[in-house]
Write a protein that holds these residues in place. Structure first.
Motif, PDB file in Angstrom:
ATOM      1  N   GLY A  75      66.204 -13.599  14.331  1.00 27.04           N
ATOM      2  CA  GLY A  75      65.727 -14.101  13.054  1.00 27.04           C
ATOM      3  C   GLY A  75      64.272 -13.746  12.810  1.00 27.04           C
ATOM      4  O   GLY A  75      63.707 -14.082  11.784  1.00 27.04           O
ATOM      5  N   SER A  76      63.672 -13.028  13.762  1.00 27.09           N
ATOM      6  CA  SER A  76      62.267 -12.632  13.656  1.00 27.09           C
ATOM      7  C   SER A  76      62.118 -11.205  14.177  1.00 27.09           C
ATOM      8  O   SER A  76      62.519 -10.918  15.314  1.00 27.09           O
ATOM      9  N   LEU A  77      61.535 -10.326  13.370  1.00 31.02           N
ATOM     10  CA  LEU A  77      61.313  -8.955  13.792  1.00 31.02           C
ATOM     11  C   LEU A  77      60.481  -8.911  15.071  1.00 31.02           C
ATOM     12  O   LEU A  77      60.827  -8.212  16.027  1.00 31.02           O
ATOM     13  N   GLY A 120      68.462   3.948  17.822  1.00 28.27           N
ATOM     14  CA  GLY A 120      69.517   3.204  17.138  1.00 28.27           C
ATOM     15  C   GLY A 120      69.307   1.706  17.222  1.00 28.27           C
ATOM     16  O   GLY A 120      69.519   0.973  16.248  1.00 28.27           O
ATOM     17  N   VAL A 121      68.883   1.235  18.381  1.00 27.86           N
ATOM     18  CA  VAL A 121      68.587  -0.194  18.559  1.00 27.86           C
ATOM     19  C   VAL A 121      67.465  -0.605  17.618  1.00 27.86           C
ATOM     20  O   VAL A 121      67.572  -1.607  16.896  1.00 27.86           O
ATOM     21  N   MET A 122      66.396   0.173  17.603  1.00 32.35           N
ATOM     22  CA  MET A 122      65.247  -0.179  16.766  1.00 32.35           C
ATOM     23  C   MET A 122      65.598  -0.074  15.280  1.00 32.35           C
ATOM     24  O   MET A 122      65.132  -0.881  14.476  1.00 32.35           O
ATOM     25  N   ALA A 123      66.427   0.887  14.908  1.00 35.84           N
ATOM     26  CA  ALA A 123      66.852   1.013  13.505  1.00 35.84           C
ATOM     27  C   ALA A 123      67.637  -0.226  13.081  1.00 35.84           C
ATOM     28  O   ALA A 123      67.448  -0.745  11.967  1.00 35.84           O
ATOM     29  N   THR A 124      68.490  -0.717  13.958  1.00 35.61           N
ATOM     30  CA  THR A 124      69.260  -1.934  13.654  1.00 35.61           C
ATOM     31  C   THR A 124      68.333  -3.129  13.502  1.00 35.61           C
ATOM     32  O   THR A 124      68.479  -3.933  12.567  1.00 35.61           O
ATOM     33  N   ILE A 125      67.363  -3.249  14.378  1.00 33.64           N
ATOM     34  CA  ILE A 125      66.407  -4.363  14.312  1.00 33.64           C
ATOM     35  C   ILE A 125      65.617  -4.311  13.005  1.00 33.64           C
ATOM     36  O   ILE A 125      65.418  -5.337  12.346  1.00 33.64           O
ATOM     37  N   LEU A 126      65.174  -3.115  12.621  1.00 37.77           N
ATOM     38  CA  LEU A 126      64.427  -2.985  11.364  1.00 37.77           C
ATOM     39  C   LEU A 126      65.306  -3.288  10.157  1.00 37.77           C
ATOM     40  O   LEU A 126      64.854  -3.916   9.197  1.00 37.77           O
ATOM     41  N   LYS A 127      66.555  -2.847  10.195  1.00 36.36           N
ATOM     42  CA  LYS A 127      67.478  -3.134   9.093  1.00 36.36           C
ATOM     43  C   LYS A 127      67.666  -4.643   8.939  1.00 36.36           C
ATOM     44  O   LYS A 127      67.630  -5.174   7.820  1.00 36.36           O
ATOM     45  N   GLN A 128      67.840  -5.344  10.045  1.00 34.14           N
ATOM     46  CA  GLN A 128      67.979  -6.801  10.013  1.00 34.14           C
ATOM     47  C   GLN A 128      66.724  -7.442   9.414  1.00 34.14           C
ATOM     48  O   GLN A 128      66.814  -8.349   8.581  1.00 34.14           O
ATOM     49  N   ALA A 129      65.552  -6.957   9.822  1.00 32.89           N
ATOM     50  CA  ALA A 129      64.284  -7.513   9.328  1.00 32.89           C
ATOM     51  C   ALA A 129      64.113  -7.241   7.837  1.00 32.89           C
ATOM     52  O   ALA A 129      63.646  -8.111   7.091  1.00 32.89           O
ATOM     53  N   ALA A 130      64.492  -6.044   7.391  1.00 32.72           N
ATOM     54  CA  ALA A 130      64.381  -5.720   5.967  1.00 32.72           C
ATOM     55  C   ALA A 130      65.322  -6.596   5.148  1.00 32.72           C
ATOM     56  O   ALA A 130      64.954  -7.082   4.064  1.00 32.72           O
ATOM     57  N   GLU A 131      66.522  -6.820   5.662  1.00 29.93           N
ATOM     58  CA  GLU A 131      67.483  -7.688   4.956  1.00 29.93           C
ATOM     59  C   GLU A 131      66.978  -9.130   4.875  1.00 29.93           C
ATOM     60  O   GLU A 131      67.289  -9.834   3.915  1.00 29.93           O
ATOM     61  N   ARG A 132      66.192  -9.553   5.857  1.00 35.25           N
ATOM     62  CA  ARG A 132      65.605 -10.904   5.832  1.00 35.25           C
ATOM     63  C   ARG A 132      64.342 -10.952   4.977  1.00 35.25           C
ATOM     64  O   ARG A 132      63.776 -12.025   4.767  1.00 35.25           O
ATOM     65  N   GLY A 133      63.843  -9.793   4.539  1.00 32.85           N
ATOM     66  CA  GLY A 133      62.641  -9.741   3.724  1.00 32.85           C
ATOM     67  C   GLY A 133      61.348  -9.744   4.522  1.00 32.85           C
ATOM     68  O   GLY A 133      60.270  -9.906   3.960  1.00 32.85           O
TER      69      GLY A 133
END
Length: 188
Positions: A75-77, A120-133
């Protein structure tokens, strides 16, 4: 003795490889010794892994787990990035410098996918963070995407000691988060 197949055989091979590399060291590790320990022929190993470097990477993942298979989503980048870096540092501590340095000396023999996994791991983490704003976009250059994991590999390459937690925090707070947020961190 019953013939092993599939996942059972692969697990036995990976356990034999892990035990052998831990006992003998990377420099003295041979496919023949792993095959003997697993009570099989070396051709069985070569059907699955092209060389000892690929076998050791697979054994390492089998032994320590795969970050790729368990990407954090706290829930936190910042917490996600620190979790990945801590797990990489913990893997280094579990694997030890001998194996890591041996693997790096044979990096050209590894399937290059091994080096793209953390992207790929970092891309997923960034995508999650972007979706959370938390960040404006997950679309960042590859060099930015892999900066924290590559810098951590650099730290591990040039040391025989565990990477301090303060280094992990600095990689996240001073390097990566300012790059992806577009906001420089102000020390002090």
């Amino acid at each position: 003795m019953e013939r092993r197949r599939g996942a059972e055989l692969e697990a036995a091979l990976l356990e034999a490889a892990w035990d052998e590399v831990c006992e003998s060291g990377y420099a003295r590790l041979t496919m023949e010794a792993v095959a003997a320990r697993a009570h099989t022929g070396k051709q069985v190993l070569y059907r699955r892994w092209r060389n000892r470097a690929e076998l050791v990477v697979a054994a390492m993942r089998h032994h320590t787990g795969s970050i790729v298979d368990d990407i954090p989503d706290t829930g936190s980048l910042r917490d996600d990035v620190l979790d990945v870096l801590r797990r990489m540092a913990d893997r280094f501590a579990a694997v030890g410098p001998d194996i890591l340095h041996g693997l790096l000396s044979e990096a050209p023999d590894l399937d290059q996918e091994a080096f793209r996994r953390m992207a790929g791991v970092m891309a997923t983490i960034l995508k999650q963070a972007a979706e959370r704003g938390e960040i404006p976009t997950a679309d960042v250059p590859d060099r930015v995407l892999t900066a924290p994991t590559n810098l951590l590999r650099h730290e591990m390459l040039f040391t025989r000691e565990p990477v301090p937690a303060s280094t992990l925090v600095s990689l996240a707070d001073d390097v990566f988060l300012p790059l992806v947020s577009g906001t420089p961190r102000r020390s002090g």
